[in-house]
Structure formats: C-alpha cells, structure tokens
Design a protein around this motif. Structure first.
Motif, short mmCIF file in Angstrom:
data_model
loop_
_atom_site.label_atom_id
_atom_site.label_comp_id
_atom_site.label_asym_id
_atom_site.label_seq_id
_atom_site.Cartn_x
_atom_site.Cartn_y
_atom_site.Cartn_z
N ARG A 3 0.84 -1.19 0.00
CA ARG A 3 0.00 0.00 0.00
C ARG A 3 0.88 1.25 0.00
O ARG A 3 1.74 1.43 0.87
CB ARG A 3 -0.92 -0.03 1.22
CG ARG A 3 -1.79 -1.30 1.27
CD ARG A 3 -2.56 -1.45 2.56
NE ARG A 3 -3.62 -0.44 2.66
CZ ARG A 3 -3.57 0.61 3.46
NH1 ARG A 3 -2.51 0.82 4.23
NH2 ARG A 3 -4.57 1.46 3.50
N VAL A 4 0.66 2.11 -1.01
CA VAL A 4 1.53 3.26 -1.23
C VAL A 4 0.75 4.56 -1.12
O VAL A 4 -0.36 4.69 -1.66
CB VAL A 4 2.20 3.18 -2.63
CG1 VAL A 4 3.03 4.44 -2.91
CG2 VAL A 4 3.07 1.93 -2.72
N LEU A 5 1.34 5.53 -0.42
CA LEU A 5 0.84 6.90 -0.43
C LEU A 5 1.76 7.71 -1.33
O LEU A 5 2.98 7.72 -1.13
CB LEU A 5 0.85 7.48 0.99
CG LEU A 5 0.67 9.00 1.12
CD1 LEU A 5 -0.68 9.44 0.58
CD2 LEU A 5 0.84 9.44 2.57
N LEU A 6 1.19 8.39 -2.31
CA LEU A 6 1.95 9.18 -3.27
C LEU A 6 1.80 10.66 -2.94
O LEU A 6 0.68 11.18 -2.89
CB LEU A 6 1.45 8.89 -4.69
CG LEU A 6 2.02 9.75 -5.82
CD1 LEU A 6 3.54 9.64 -5.89
CD2 LEU A 6 1.39 9.34 -7.15
N ALA A 7 2.92 11.35 -2.70
CA ALA A 7 2.89 12.77 -2.35
C ALA A 7 3.77 13.56 -3.30
O ALA A 7 4.99 13.41 -3.31
CB ALA A 7 3.35 12.97 -0.91
N ALA A 39 0.18 15.09 3.22
CA ALA A 39 0.88 13.81 3.19
C ALA A 39 0.97 13.21 4.60
O ALA A 39 0.74 12.01 4.79
CB ALA A 39 2.27 13.99 2.60
N VAL A 40 1.30 14.04 5.57
CA VAL A 40 1.39 13.56 6.95
C VAL A 40 0.02 13.09 7.44
O VAL A 40 -0.12 12.00 8.02
CB VAL A 40 1.93 14.66 7.87
CG1 VAL A 40 1.85 14.23 9.33
CG2 VAL A 40 3.37 15.01 7.50
N GLU A 41 -1.01 13.89 7.20
CA GLU A 41 -2.36 13.55 7.67
C GLU A 41 -2.87 12.26 7.01
O GLU A 41 -3.46 11.41 7.68
CB GLU A 41 -3.30 14.71 7.37
CG GLU A 41 -2.98 15.97 8.20
CD GLU A 41 -3.81 17.17 7.79
OE1 GLU A 41 -4.52 17.07 6.76
OE2 GLU A 41 -3.74 18.21 8.48
N LEU A 42 -2.63 12.12 5.71
CA LEU A 42 -3.08 10.92 5.01
C LEU A 42 -2.30 9.69 5.44
O LEU A 42 -2.85 8.58 5.51
CB LEU A 42 -2.97 11.12 3.49
CG LEU A 42 -3.99 12.09 2.89
CD1 LEU A 42 -3.64 12.41 1.44
CD2 LEU A 42 -5.40 11.49 2.97
N ALA A 43 -1.02 9.86 5.73
CA ALA A 43 -0.22 8.73 6.20
C ALA A 43 -0.72 8.25 7.56
O ALA A 43 -0.79 7.04 7.82
CB ALA A 43 1.25 9.13 6.29
N ILE A 44 -1.08 9.18 8.42
CA ILE A 44 -1.62 8.81 9.73
C ILE A 44 -2.96 8.10 9.57
O ILE A 44 -3.26 7.12 10.26
CB ILE A 44 -1.77 10.07 10.61
CG1 ILE A 44 -0.39 10.64 10.97
CG2 ILE A 44 -2.56 9.74 11.88
CD1 ILE A 44 -0.44 11.96 11.69
N HIS A 46 -4.16 6.45 6.75
CA HIS A 46 -4.16 5.23 5.94
C HIS A 46 -3.10 4.21 6.34
O HIS A 46 -3.19 3.05 5.95
CB HIS A 46 -3.98 5.59 4.46
CG HIS A 46 -5.16 6.28 3.85
ND1 HIS A 46 -6.24 5.61 3.32
CD2 HIS A 46 -5.43 7.61 3.70
CE1 HIS A 46 -7.13 6.48 2.85
NE2 HIS A 46 -6.66 7.71 3.08
N ARG A 47 -2.09 4.64 7.08
CA ARG A 47 -1.01 3.75 7.49
C ARG A 47 -0.46 2.94 6.31
O ARG A 47 -0.49 1.70 6.31
CB ARG A 47 -1.50 2.79 8.58
CG ARG A 47 -2.02 3.50 9.82
CD ARG A 47 -0.89 4.03 10.66
NE ARG A 47 -1.33 4.99 11.66
CZ ARG A 47 -0.56 5.46 12.64
NH1 ARG A 47 0.70 5.06 12.74
NH2 ARG A 47 -1.02 6.34 13.49
N PRO A 48 0.07 3.61 5.30
CA PRO A 48 0.59 2.88 4.14
C PRO A 48 1.89 2.15 4.46
O PRO A 48 2.53 2.43 5.48
CB PRO A 48 0.85 4.01 3.12
CG PRO A 48 1.17 5.19 3.97
CD PRO A 48 0.27 5.06 5.18
#
Length: 215
Positions: A3-7, A39-44, A46-48
């Motif tokens: 699972r990837v978060l793209l910023a 990016a920080v908020e979405l990472a928290i 979604h926990r990618p």
C-alpha cells in the motif's frame, strides 16, 4: 499487496507515477497528497507501507515530512522520488529517516525495486545516488583520518604510545604495567592527551587513535 501513499505537488507527475505503478498488480496507491501537511495527515489515516515522497512541496517540504513520518508513522517506509539530488538533500533525507532515494529521471524498474525494498524494511538507493553517497562517506572518512593524524602528530612520542594503548581499551593500570611506569604517571599522560586532542573522555580519544591509524 503493498500500500503506497503518493505525495507530489504536480498533478501530472502524480498521474504519470500512478500509470507506471498500475502495471504491478501487487502495488496499490491508497491515497495521494499535493502538499506536505496533507501527506502527513493521510499517512496517519491510511497507514501505508510506503510513502513515495517528493522533496519540493508546499506547506511542508519532503524533508520535513520524512522526519515527521519517522516520528508519527514509523511503520511507513519513506522513499524519496525527486528531480533534486544535491548531496546535502540526499544526506538530509537519509538522516531524517528516509529509507530510499530515487530520481524521477531514473529507470521505472528502479521505482518498483525501491518500493519493494522499502516495504520489506530494507533500504534502496538509485545507483547514481548510491555512488554519490559512497563517495561522500569515503570523503568524510578521509577527512576525519587527516584531522586525526594531524592531531596525533602534535603529541609527543610517549603520548602517542599511551594513546595507542588507550585506543586498545586498556585501563591505566595495564598501561602502566606495559610501559613500566607507575599508574599516576599514566594518569598524567592521559590528562595531557585529552587536553591536547581537545576531547572530553577516553572514548573520544580512542576514536582519534583508530582514525589516525595508531592501532
């Protein structure tokens, strides 16, 4: 599934990266961010497994985001993907907790390899970046060695002899026995060595002894 978060603050860049990653069915982009704070908020949220992160972004730049994620979402591996590759930026990213560093001008296969490596808890550097990191570390080591040799050369022969034994981890009593002097004399030498090397303790003196090649 990885699972990837793209910023990245460029929508076209995000679209291009998404298209490339779509070729791998084991990689899923769970969220996209156009600025560092998002990016920080979405990472928290979604926990990618991996955060694919540009350096230059509004609100918070990628270096600040990497450091923040290392603290708040330590399970997410940060992989920098950027056009900027100054030595200072590479060093800052790695020091800030990033596990990998890729260039947007690199081979797409490096992107897949980097994501998999970081997701597995390993590190990954683009070959051109790895070469520069090695050169930087080598240059730093040589610089440290040169400074250490210069400092040690300023000592007396007897002080260098004592420093070598300190570097070997020997206590004062053993140093005194080997040099056939009383322990109080060794203490005087050690005090003088620490002062002349401008270090606070025996450990720091031992490091200089190693860097100067006394051992």
């Amino acid at each position: 599934m990885i699972r990837v978060l793209l910023a990245d603050d460029e929508p076209l860049t995000r679209a291009g990266i998404t298209a490339v990653l779509a070729a791998d069915p084991e990689i899923e982009i769970v969220a996209e961010a156009g600025d560092g704070r998002a990016a920080v908020e979405l990472a928290i949220a979604h926990r990618p497994d991996v955060v694919l992160l540009d350096i230059v972004m509004p609100v918070l730049d990628g270096l600040a985001v990497a450091a923040e994620l290392t603290r708040t979402v330590p399970t997410a591996g940060v992989l920098m993907l950027t056009t900027f590759s100054a030595d200072e930026q590479i060093a800052a990213a790695l020091d800030g907790g990033a596990r990998g560093f890729l260039l947007k001008t690199g081979d797409p296969r490096e992107l897949f390899a980097g994501i998999r490596a970081v997701a597995d808890g390993a590190a990954y550097l683009a070959p051109t970046v790895a070469h520069r990191v090695i050169q930087r570390v080598r240059g730093k080591r040589l610089s440290n060695e040169a400074r250490a040799r210069k400092a040690v050369d300023a000592l007396t022969p007897r002080e260098r002899e004592v420093l070598a034994l300190v570097g070997a981890g020997l206590p004062n009593a053993e140093i005194a026995r080997r040099l056939h002097v009383v322990e109080g004399t060794v203490k005087v030498f050690v005090t003088s060595i620490l002062r002349r090397l401008e270090v606070a303790n025996r450990v720091q003196a031992a490091i200089i002894a190693h860097e100067a090649g006394l051992l």
